[in-house]
Design an enzyme around this catalytic site. Structure first.
Site, PDB file in Angstrom:
ATOM      1  N   LYS A 121      14.322  -3.243  -4.315  1.00 25.53           N
ATOM      2  CA  LYS A 121      14.944  -3.607  -3.031  1.00 25.53           C
ATOM      3  C   LYS A 121      15.613  -4.991  -3.039  1.00 25.53           C
ATOM      4  CE  LYS A 121      12.396  -0.888   0.362  1.00 25.53           C
ATOM      5  NZ  LYS A 121      11.684  -0.995   1.648  1.00 25.53           N
ATOM      6  N   GLY A 127       3.080   4.205  11.661  1.00 27.22           N
ATOM      7  CA  GLY A 127       4.342   3.914  10.983  1.00 27.22           C
ATOM      8  C   GLY A 127       5.299   5.083  10.812  1.00 27.22           C
ATOM      9  N   GLY A 161       6.900  -7.764   1.925  1.00 30.30           N
ATOM     10  CA  GLY A 161       8.262  -7.267   2.119  1.00 30.30           C
ATOM     11  C   GLY A 161       8.458  -6.632   3.493  1.00 30.30           C
ATOM     12  N   ASP A 182      15.129  -0.820   7.588  1.00 24.67           N
ATOM     13  CA  ASP A 182      13.712  -0.924   7.985  1.00 24.67           C
ATOM     14  C   ASP A 182      13.589  -1.624   9.337  1.00 24.67           C
ATOM     15  OD1 ASP A 182      12.509   0.350   5.837  1.00 24.67           O
ATOM     16  OD2 ASP A 182      12.396  -1.477   4.638  1.00 24.67           O
TER      17      ASP A 182
HETATM   18  P1  NAP Z   1       3.657  -6.094   0.060  1.00 26.39           P
HETATM   19  O1  NAP Z   1       5.019  -6.677  -0.090  1.00 26.39           O
HETATM   20  O2  NAP Z   1       2.807  -5.907  -1.149  1.00 26.39           O
HETATM   21  O3  NAP Z   1       2.877  -7.039   1.121  1.00 26.39           O
HETATM   22  C1  NAP Z   1       1.573  -6.755   1.510  1.00 26.39           C
HETATM   23  C2  NAP Z   1       1.031  -7.894   2.389  1.00 26.39           C
HETATM   24  O4  NAP Z   1      -0.330  -7.559   2.718  1.00 26.39           O
HETATM   25  C3  NAP Z   1       0.972  -9.235   1.685  1.00 26.39           C
HETATM   26  O5  NAP Z   1       1.122 -10.255   2.625  1.00 26.39           O
HETATM   27  C4  NAP Z   1      -0.441  -9.245   1.090  1.00 26.39           C
HETATM   28  O6  NAP Z   1      -0.990 -10.536   0.961  1.00 26.39           O
HETATM   29  C5  NAP Z   1      -1.226  -8.521   2.163  1.00 26.39           C
HETATM   30  N1  NAP Z   1      -2.371  -7.840   1.530  1.00 26.39           N
HETATM   31  C6  NAP Z   1      -2.328  -6.891   0.563  1.00 26.39           C
HETATM   32  N2  NAP Z   1      -3.572  -6.491   0.239  1.00 26.39           N
HETATM   33  C7  NAP Z   1      -4.424  -7.232   1.001  1.00 26.39           C
HETATM   34  C8  NAP Z   1      -5.842  -7.306   1.107  1.00 26.39           C
HETATM   35  N3  NAP Z   1      -6.642  -6.507   0.371  1.00 26.39           N
HETATM   36  N4  NAP Z   1      -6.375  -8.189   1.979  1.00 26.39           N
HETATM   37  C9  NAP Z   1      -5.581  -8.984   2.713  1.00 26.39           C
HETATM   38  N5  NAP Z   1      -4.215  -8.962   2.661  1.00 26.39           N
HETATM   39  C10 NAP Z   1      -3.647  -8.099   1.811  1.00 26.39           C
HETATM   40  O7  NAP Z   1       3.727  -4.671   0.740  1.00 26.39           O
HETATM   41  P2  NAP Z   1       4.837  -4.161   1.797  1.00 26.39           P
HETATM   42  O8  NAP Z   1       5.957  -3.562   1.062  1.00 26.39           O
HETATM   43  O9  NAP Z   1       5.080  -5.253   2.750  1.00 26.39           O
HETATM   44  O10 NAP Z   1       4.071  -2.926   2.486  1.00 26.39           O
HETATM   45  C11 NAP Z   1       2.930  -3.148   3.282  1.00 26.39           C
HETATM   46  C12 NAP Z   1       2.524  -1.864   4.003  1.00 26.39           C
HETATM   47  O11 NAP Z   1       3.560  -1.472   4.897  1.00 26.39           O
HETATM   48  C13 NAP Z   1       2.243  -0.674   3.096  1.00 26.39           C
HETATM   49  O12 NAP Z   1       1.100  -0.019   3.570  1.00 26.39           O
HETATM   50  C14 NAP Z   1       3.461   0.196   3.287  1.00 26.39           C
HETATM   51  O13 NAP Z   1       3.175   1.589   3.127  1.00 26.39           O
HETATM   52  C15 NAP Z   1       3.832  -0.090   4.727  1.00 26.39           C
HETATM   53  N6  NAP Z   1       5.270   0.125   5.011  1.00 26.39           N
HETATM   54  C16 NAP Z   1       5.603   1.032   5.957  1.00 26.39           C
HETATM   55  C17 NAP Z   1       6.942   1.253   6.230  1.00 26.39           C
HETATM   56  C18 NAP Z   1       7.340   2.276   7.256  1.00 26.39           C
HETATM   57  O14 NAP Z   1       8.516   2.657   7.298  1.00 26.39           O
HETATM   58  N7  NAP Z   1       6.454   2.728   8.109  1.00 26.39           N
HETATM   59  C19 NAP Z   1       7.931   0.536   5.551  1.00 26.39           C
HETATM   60  C20 NAP Z   1       7.551  -0.408   4.596  1.00 26.39           C
HETATM   61  C21 NAP Z   1       6.190  -0.600   4.322  1.00 26.39           C
HETATM   62  P3  NAP Z   1      -1.118 -11.244  -0.466  1.00 26.39           P
HETATM   63  O15 NAP Z   1       0.232 -11.830  -0.730  1.00 26.39           O
HETATM   64  O16 NAP Z   1      -2.184 -12.243  -0.245  1.00 26.39           O
HETATM   65  O17 NAP Z   1      -1.486 -10.161  -1.464  1.00 26.39           O
END
Ligand code: NAP
Length: 292
Positions: free
Chosen positions: A72, A250, A135, A108
């Protein structure tokens, strides 16, 4: 059955891996219900081959494509132009091919906002608490800034790392990034009118996890939004729902971002109910597949 002919316009999604993508099922449903002559396929693209793959899609005259993890951000360097949403978020999830020029967009943010709009929840002048700073959080935060939220508090386990990652938003809004163990987070929870989980905490298969919320501090009229779509009710959402809060998962965001992309490629607003049905059918089929 898909009718593909010499006139069919091509669409697809690139990612690595791509087998779990739900976009082919959703976009196929959109194509079927709109009755348009398009085909949408999943294309695994290794990170080292990204630039070549994008040039290939341009040469092949693809009308457009979605971009998913891990491309992305990296894809931006392969495109001719990106729009304001993609620039502020720092990520492209949709590319439109306008006569050989590749335009990067981010849908998004529209998907996220559509979720709230469909529930009749206005953002303007609201105080919002977000869990997570990855992200997806960037799309959520940019959406909240665009819609003029009054205050945004980002709660995260490692505030130092997140502050640096979100520094470019700091001038654009009244925003603070704090550890969710910090007293400032507890007081932000008390004032919050909208709560959004953007961490993967609670996502299948780790459904017992949830971001830390002291529900006794949260106002009864707060709206609780989890952008996770599998399971349909995360622990965060059922904890909220069982206490009487209005909640949203979501699914609407995922369908909304896909519908927005489809509109950009075809000029037609797709049948979102058909897309949602295809998405939920595929998610349930995947769940059945992992049970046995
Ligand atoms: P990402 O870039 O990996 O970011 C995840 C965030 O959550 C980071 O700030 C991370 O903090 C934190 N995190 C991860 N594991 C954790 C834990 N065990 N305890 C505390 N904090 C934690 O992921 P993303 O792409 O943003 O996606 C996040 C979620 O959104 C996923 O579940 C994804 O399926 C969902 N999503 C949904 C949509 C939709 O259209 N509905 C679109 C995009 C994403 P650290 O930096 O400290 O690891």
């Amino acid at each position: 059955m898909l009718n593909v002919s010499g006139t069919t316009k091509n669409l697809g999604v690139i990612g690595w891996p791509i087998v779990h993508s739900l976009s082919p099922a959703m976009q196929a449903a959109a194509i079927r219900s709109a009755g348009v002559d398009y085909a949408y396929i999943a294309m695994p693209v290794h990170p080292e081959k990204l630039a070549q793959a994008v040039e290939g899609l341009r040469s092949l005259g693809f009308r457009g494509f979605n971009v998913t993890i891990p491309h992305k951000t990296a894809v931006i360097d392969c495109l001719d132009e990106i729009d304001e949403d993609a620039r502020r978020i720092g990520a492209v999830n949709t590319v439109v091919n306008e006569d050989g020029r590749l335009l990067g967009r981010n849908t998004d943010v529209a998907g996220f906002l559509q979720g709230l709009a469909k529930q009749g929840v206005a953002i303007r002048n609201k105080k919002v608490v977000i869990f997570g700073a990855g992200g997806a959080a960037r799309a959520v935060i940019w959406g909240l800034i665009r819609e003029q939220a009054a205050k945004i508090t980002v709660g995260i386990r490692d505030a130092g790392k997140a502050k640096a990652a979100l520094a470019d938003f700091s001038g654009a809004a009244d925003m603070e990034v704090v550890s969710w163990n910090d007293g400032r987070f507890a007081s932000a929870l008390e004032g919050a009118e909208i709560l959004v989980n953007t961490t993967p905490l609670g996502m299948t298969p780790k459904i017992e996890e949830a971001p830390p919320v002291d529900w006794d501090r949260v106002r009864s009229e707060a709206f609780v939004y989890d952008i996770i779509y599998t399971p349909e009710r995360t622990r965060f959402l059922w904890e909220a729902e069982s206490r009487g809060y209005r909640v949203l998962n979501g699914t609407t965001m995922l369908v909304g971002q896909g519908a927005e992309a489809f509109s950009m490629w075809t000029g037609i607003r797709p049948d979102e109910a058909a897309m949602e049905k295809a998405l939920l059918d595929s998610l349930r089929a995947k769940e059945r597949g992992t049970e046995g």
